[in-house]
Design a protein around this motif. Structure first.
Motif, PDB file in Angstrom:
ATOM      1  N   PRO A  11       0.826  -1.207   0.000  1.00 43.56           N
ATOM      2  CA  PRO A  11       0.000   0.000   0.000  1.00 43.56           C
ATOM      3  C   PRO A  11       0.858   1.253   0.000  1.00 43.56           C
ATOM      4  O   PRO A  11       1.959   1.256   0.520  1.00 43.56           O
ATOM      5  N   LEU A  12       0.344   2.251  -0.608  1.00 43.18           N
ATOM      6  CA  LEU A  12       1.024   3.546  -0.579  1.00 43.18           C
ATOM      7  C   LEU A  12       0.795   4.148   0.803  1.00 43.18           C
ATOM      8  O   LEU A  12      -0.316   4.463   1.184  1.00 43.18           O
ATOM      9  N   PRO A  38      -6.146   4.250   3.745  1.00 44.61           N
ATOM     10  CA  PRO A  38      -7.134   3.171   3.731  1.00 44.61           C
ATOM     11  C   PRO A  38      -6.674   1.992   2.876  1.00 44.61           C
ATOM     12  O   PRO A  38      -6.365   2.164   1.696  1.00 44.61           O
ATOM     13  N   VAL A  39      -6.611   0.826   3.501  1.00 44.80           N
ATOM     14  CA  VAL A  39      -6.170  -0.395   2.816  1.00 44.80           C
ATOM     15  C   VAL A  39      -6.991  -1.568   3.344  1.00 44.80           C
ATOM     16  O   VAL A  39      -7.701  -1.442   4.331  1.00 44.80           O
ATOM     17  N   ASP A 137     -15.903  -7.105  14.328  1.00 43.65           N
ATOM     18  CA  ASP A 137     -15.457  -7.932  13.211  1.00 43.65           C
ATOM     19  C   ASP A 137     -16.085  -7.385  11.937  1.00 43.65           C
ATOM     20  O   ASP A 137     -17.269  -7.065  11.906  1.00 43.65           O
ATOM     21  N   VAL A 138     -15.265  -7.242  10.907  1.00 36.48           N
ATOM     22  CA  VAL A 138     -15.743  -6.696   9.640  1.00 36.48           C
ATOM     23  C   VAL A 138     -15.137  -7.494   8.475  1.00 36.48           C
ATOM     24  O   VAL A 138     -14.249  -8.326   8.669  1.00 36.48           O
ATOM     25  N   ASP A 139     -15.635  -7.225   7.280  1.00 36.30           N
ATOM     26  CA  ASP A 139     -15.143  -7.842   6.050  1.00 36.30           C
ATOM     27  C   ASP A 139     -13.686  -7.422   5.814  1.00 36.30           C
ATOM     28  O   ASP A 139     -13.389  -6.233   5.721  1.00 36.30           O
ATOM     29  N   CYS A 140     -12.796  -8.405   5.681  1.00 35.49           N
ATOM     30  CA  CYS A 140     -11.355  -8.140   5.562  1.00 35.49           C
ATOM     31  C   CYS A 140     -10.994  -7.312   4.326  1.00 35.49           C
ATOM     32  O   CYS A 140      -9.906  -6.740   4.252  1.00 35.49           O
ATOM     33  N   HIS A 145      -8.019   2.662   7.638  1.00 38.00           N
ATOM     34  CA  HIS A 145      -6.703   3.037   8.145  1.00 38.00           C
ATOM     35  C   HIS A 145      -6.260   1.927   9.096  1.00 38.00           C
ATOM     36  O   HIS A 145      -7.039   1.021   9.395  1.00 38.00           O
ATOM     37  N   PHE A 146      -5.033   2.002   9.583  1.00 36.93           N
ATOM     38  CA  PHE A 146      -4.599   0.896  10.436  1.00 36.93           C
ATOM     39  C   PHE A 146      -3.578   1.341  11.472  1.00 36.93           C
ATOM     40  O   PHE A 146      -3.052   2.454  11.404  1.00 36.93           O
TER      41      PHE A 146
END
Ligand SMILES: [Ca+2]
Ligand SMILES: [Ca+2]
Length: 160
Positions: A11-12, A38-39, A137-140, A145-146
């Motif tokens: 990711p950039l 966002p990735v 829990d969400v869709d991977c 952001h992280f």
């Protein structure tokens, strides 16, 4: 094959090199680093590795308080962030992908818990306004952001 799934383009990532300098020892003030790009979950996993860090895990109440302090900063209050929990290997069996340790000693699920709604296998924080440290829990494949964390280093001897 697991390996081919990870041969994604990196990711950039826009972040200060100071915040991500892998040689800086971890303290409570720099333990976690927010990456405002966002990735997908696995891009976040790779992104932290690229900087010599790892996707963040929250394994104690004390770490959760460090996270709370971080997420209360004005620049971080409107986003959702990936952290290292996943049950992609086996539904309902949550592990920290960075250590392969089960998520058991400390848990902090949000109000509905991990509901696996439409297949949700990756962990985020920041979704719940009343407590932004709560997990969901969400869709991977979603883009968030992280948060990376410094890999703890073994103490180095003072005597060479
Ligand atoms: Ca799941
Ligand atoms: Ca959910």
């Amino acid at each position: 094959m697991y390996v081919t799934a990870f041969s994604l383009s990196l990711p950039l990532i826009v972040a200060t090199s100071l915040a991500l300098n892998a040689n800086v020892p971890a303290t409570r003030f720099n333990k976690y680093v927010v990456i405002n790009t966002p990735v997908t979950y696995f891009e976040a996993w790779r992104g932290c590795q690229y900087y010599g860090q790892q996707l963040a895990s929250i394994t104690t109440r004390e770490e959760n308080e460090i996270l709370r302090e971080l997420l209360s900063k004005p620049e971080y209050i409107n986003h959702t962030y990936w952290i290292a929990g996943t049950d992609i290997g086996r539904e309902g069996q949550w592990v920290w992908i960075t250590s392969n340790e089960p998520v058991v000693l400390f848990t902090n699920w949000g109000h509905v818990g991990p509901d696996d709604s439409n297949i949700q296998d990756c962990m985020t924080v920041g979704q719940f306004a009343d407590d932004r440290t709560l997990w969901d829990d969400v869709d991977c494949e979603k883009m968030f952001h992280f948060i990376c964390e410094r890999i703890p280093r073994k103490p180095v001897s003072r005597y060479h």
